[in-house]
Enzyme design. Sequence first.
Site, PDB file in Angstrom:
ATOM      1  N   GLY A  11       1.051  -1.313   0.093  1.00 31.92           N
ATOM      2  CA  GLY A  11      -0.212   0.075   0.216  1.00 31.92           C
ATOM      3  C   GLY A  11       0.757   1.108  -0.010  1.00 31.92           C
ATOM      4  O   GLY A  11       2.187   1.232   0.221  1.00 31.92           O
ATOM      5  N   TYR A 131     -16.297   2.326   9.028  1.00 34.81           N
ATOM      6  CA  TYR A 131     -14.692   2.689   8.976  1.00 34.81           C
ATOM      7  C   TYR A 131     -14.120   3.076  10.397  1.00 34.81           C
ATOM      8  O   TYR A 131     -13.243   2.545  10.909  1.00 34.81           O
ATOM      9  CB  TYR A 131     -14.234   3.476   7.594  1.00 34.81           C
ATOM     10  CG  TYR A 131     -12.665   3.870   7.772  1.00 34.81           C
ATOM     11  CD1 TYR A 131     -11.934   2.760   7.535  1.00 34.81           C
ATOM     12  CD2 TYR A 131     -12.413   5.159   7.606  1.00 34.81           C
ATOM     13  CE1 TYR A 131     -10.615   2.979   7.768  1.00 34.81           C
ATOM     14  CE2 TYR A 131     -11.060   5.362   7.712  1.00 34.81           C
ATOM     15  CZ  TYR A 131      -9.973   4.410   7.598  1.00 34.81           C
ATOM     16  OH  TYR A 131      -8.674   4.805   7.534  1.00 34.81           O
ATOM     17  N   LYS A 135     -12.044   1.351  13.151  1.00 35.26           N
ATOM     18  CA  LYS A 135     -10.724   1.491  13.400  1.00 35.26           C
ATOM     19  C   LYS A 135     -10.267   1.875  14.947  1.00 35.26           C
ATOM     20  O   LYS A 135      -9.251   1.781  15.328  1.00 35.26           O
ATOM     21  CB  LYS A 135     -10.348   2.751  12.547  1.00 35.26           C
ATOM     22  CG  LYS A 135     -10.052   2.427  11.168  1.00 35.26           C
ATOM     23  CD  LYS A 135      -8.905   1.622  10.846  1.00 35.26           C
ATOM     24  CE  LYS A 135      -7.656   2.553  10.785  1.00 35.26           C
ATOM     25  NZ  LYS A 135      -6.395   1.600  10.573  1.00 35.26           N
ATOM     26  N   TRP A 156      -6.142  11.859   5.283  1.00 37.35           N
ATOM     27  CA  TRP A 156      -6.143  12.358   4.208  1.00 37.35           C
ATOM     28  C   TRP A 156      -4.776  12.191   3.371  1.00 37.35           C
ATOM     29  O   TRP A 156      -3.992  12.917   2.846  1.00 37.35           O
ATOM     30  CB  TRP A 156      -6.223  13.827   3.962  1.00 37.35           C
ATOM     31  CG  TRP A 156      -7.645  14.266   4.424  1.00 37.35           C
ATOM     32  CD1 TRP A 156      -8.562  13.897   5.545  1.00 37.35           C
ATOM     33  CD2 TRP A 156      -8.323  15.819   3.923  1.00 37.35           C
ATOM     34  NE1 TRP A 156      -9.641  14.604   5.528  1.00 37.35           N
ATOM     35  CE2 TRP A 156      -9.499  15.684   4.814  1.00 37.35           C
ATOM     36  CE3 TRP A 156      -7.812  16.895   3.335  1.00 37.35           C
ATOM     37  CZ2 TRP A 156     -10.401  16.879   4.657  1.00 37.35           C
ATOM     38  CZ3 TRP A 156      -8.747  17.899   3.224  1.00 37.35           C
ATOM     39  CH2 TRP A 156     -10.024  17.997   3.674  1.00 37.35           C
TER      40      TRP A 156
END
Length: 289
Positions: A11, A131, A135, A156
């Site tokens: 990732g 989400y 988390k 972001w």
Amino acid sequence: MKKIIVTGSNGQLGRQINIELGSEYELVNTDVVEGEGIRSLDITNVDSVLELAREVKPYAIINCAAYTAVDAQEKDRDLSYKINAIGPRNLAIASTEVDAKLVHISTDYVFEGNGTRPYTEFDKTGPVSAYGTTKLAGEKFVEQFAKHFFTIRTAWLYGDGKNFVKTMLKLSENHDEVSVVNDQVGSPTSTTELAKAIHFLLPSDNYGLFHGTCEGDCSWAEFTDEIFRLAGKSTKVNHVTTAQYKEMNPQSAPRPAYSILDNYMLRLTSDYKFADWHDAIDEYIRKMK
């Protein structure tokens, strides 16, 4: 050379961790799919995680793995909990067994997003999406099961991979104008800056919860304006409200309107400082050219 297990190594952040730490540590890269130099690891399977940890005996585990498809998770909460909560729990259990440090990456989405000042690590959480909820559960598992951990909330994020910056630039290639929300504000953060912060914290015993974002803030529309300016794009950015965007995209999950994070713990416990978001995106765009 000390060994580090990196999850989600393919990732955006995982790739940057390899650049930032690759010359100083021996990285054991893992991801859900095996690839060149990448071992397959299902972090939702505690036995698989423990087996790898016992084999490698790492100095640290850096968890860059996450399920980040915000909209999709509203319909698939089981998978969201498995990856974002159970996965970190398993890594925390393994890190304690082999006496390794754990670096876990979390998100601004753990907050409700109705604040009027930047959130510190001491502010009350209240996620409004699957989400954010999962988390936050992951954070709690890390706190419960890991002995030596750094949990870093970021926001972001963009780097080498699929992200908002590349999406906007791709849209600019065949659109004269784009519509972007102007009533959701936060701090765009590059993986370069986040990896540097991880590198700074890792050798220390300064454990706990941290916020880690670039300095300054903007709306998504203002961020897009800056991206296009730096990239020399003439595409017009229409500043729209979240309500207007929701009409165009009814399936979108709720997102925090105000998710500016204050890197308060870093400031209280060290002299470390992230770059301003303007400087970070400028560097990123220049490297893309």
